[in-house]
Design a protein around this motif. Structure first.
Motif, PDB file in Angstrom:
ATOM      1  N   GLN A 157     -32.401  30.189 -22.042  1.00 22.51           N
ATOM      2  CA  GLN A 157     -31.563  31.177 -22.723  1.00 22.51           C
ATOM      3  C   GLN A 157     -30.872  30.575 -23.951  1.00 22.51           C
ATOM      4  N   PRO A 158     -30.871  31.297 -25.087  1.00 19.34           N
ATOM      5  CA  PRO A 158     -30.186  30.794 -26.289  1.00 19.34           C
ATOM      6  C   PRO A 158     -28.691  30.571 -26.101  1.00 19.34           C
ATOM      7  N   SER A 159     -28.113  31.187 -25.073  1.00 19.69           N
ATOM      8  CA  SER A 159     -26.679  30.999 -24.813  1.00 19.69           C
ATOM      9  C   SER A 159     -26.379  29.694 -24.074  1.00 19.69           C
ATOM     10  N   ASP A 160     -27.406  29.031 -23.572  1.00 21.61           N
ATOM     11  CA  ASP A 160     -27.242  27.754 -22.868  1.00 21.61           C
ATOM     12  C   ASP A 160     -26.662  26.721 -23.838  1.00 21.61           C
ATOM     13  N   PRO A 161     -25.575  26.037 -23.459  1.00 18.74           N
ATOM     14  CA  PRO A 161     -24.970  25.047 -24.364  1.00 18.74           C
ATOM     15  C   PRO A 161     -25.955  23.988 -24.856  1.00 18.74           C
ATOM     16  N   LEU A 162     -26.891  23.579 -24.002  1.00 18.37           N
ATOM     17  CA  LEU A 162     -27.885  22.584 -24.436  1.00 18.37           C
ATOM     18  C   LEU A 162     -28.857  23.180 -25.442  1.00 18.37           C
ATOM     19  N   TYR A 163     -29.229  24.438 -25.250  1.00 20.41           N
ATOM     20  CA  TYR A 163     -30.075  25.132 -26.212  1.00 20.41           C
ATOM     21  C   TYR A 163     -29.362  25.189 -27.571  1.00 20.41           C
ATOM     22  N   ARG A 164     -28.091  25.572 -27.555  1.00 20.12           N
ATOM     23  CA  ARG A 164     -27.314  25.670 -28.792  1.00 20.12           C
ATOM     24  C   ARG A 164     -27.169  24.298 -29.462  1.00 20.12           C
TER      25      ARG A 164
END
Length: 240
Positions: A157-164
């Motif tokens: 998910q783009p909302s995942d802190p690691l993704y961000r």
């Protein structure tokens, strides 16, 4: 109504606390004076490059702090600093635009005063390269410790802190490439193609740096996802 200036209370030289805190006397004395110019546009050229070094100094500080947050498993705090660093790179890219106004004949006069000095020797860019390498290694270690790959991350998910955080690293990388693109176009606009720079390096060799990536696995993940999607949409034909 005019106000009475307040007395300076900070230590240092200067008539007021602004001058003392900002050290404007030192700062404004770092450029050549009119009696030293080989051409008046030396002031423009020097200020653009000196201010770039200041922004890069700030960028290096932000990246060091981001690395500490990443190591401490604080991805959101690291992301904020990476976004700031990317914004600083945007600003130094935009200020290159003013150098487009330098007429080639006049810059040839300034160029003779540069000696063998070259942007390749910029301490700011050297420190930025080492900082991004450290971040790349640290982020790879973090993903490995969690048992996930960059492809796994981008399937999340783009909302995942690691993704961000990964996207903030990509944005930083993109800003470096955009600066290199602008630097190349400004250089060729002023001095042309097929010539040697002050370091005796072909100016057209700058194009090779534009496609270089500081966080290659995050870019490779995009390629892998695109290939996987293409295979899913276009499966191999069934043999009779």
């Amino acid at each position: 109504m005019p106000t009475t200036p307040l007395p300076a209370v900070l230590p240092g030289s200067g008539d007021n606390d602004y001058a003392r805190y900002m050290r404007t006397g030192d700062l404004l004395s770092l450029q050549k004076g009119p009696g030293e110019w080989v051409h008046p546009d030396e002031l423009l050229f020097q200020i653009v490059h000196q201010s770039t070094e200041l922004w890069l100094k700030l960028t290096r500080s932000h990246l060091s702090r981001a690395l500490a947050h990443l190591t401490a498993d604080l991805p959101s705090a690291a992301e904020l600093l990476l976004r700031r660093a990317a914004e600083a790179l945007r600003l130094i890219t935009e200020q290159l635009h003013i150098l487009r106004s330098l007429p080639p004949a006049q810059f040839a006069i300034i160029r003779a005063a540069l000696g063998n000095g070259s942007g390749f020797e910029s301490p700011g860019w050297q420190l930025l390269r080492s900082a991004t390498t450290e971040l790349d290694i640290a982020f790879a270690r973090l993903l490995s410790s969690l048992g996930i790959t960059p492809v796994d991350l981008y399937r999340g998910q783009p909302s995942d802190p690691l993704y961000r955080l990964a996207e903030a690293l990509v944005e930083l990388d993109e800003r470096i490439a955009l600066w290199r693109t602008e630097h190349y176009t400004v250089a060729t606009r002023i001095i042309g193609h097929g010539v040697l720079g002050t370091r005796h390096t072909p100016v057209d060799s700058l194009t090779k740096l534009i496609v270089h990536r500081r966080f290659p696995t995050l870019w490779d993940a995009r390629t892998a996802l695109t290939h996987a999607s293409a295979h899913a949409v276009c499966p191999e034909p069934v043999q009779p």
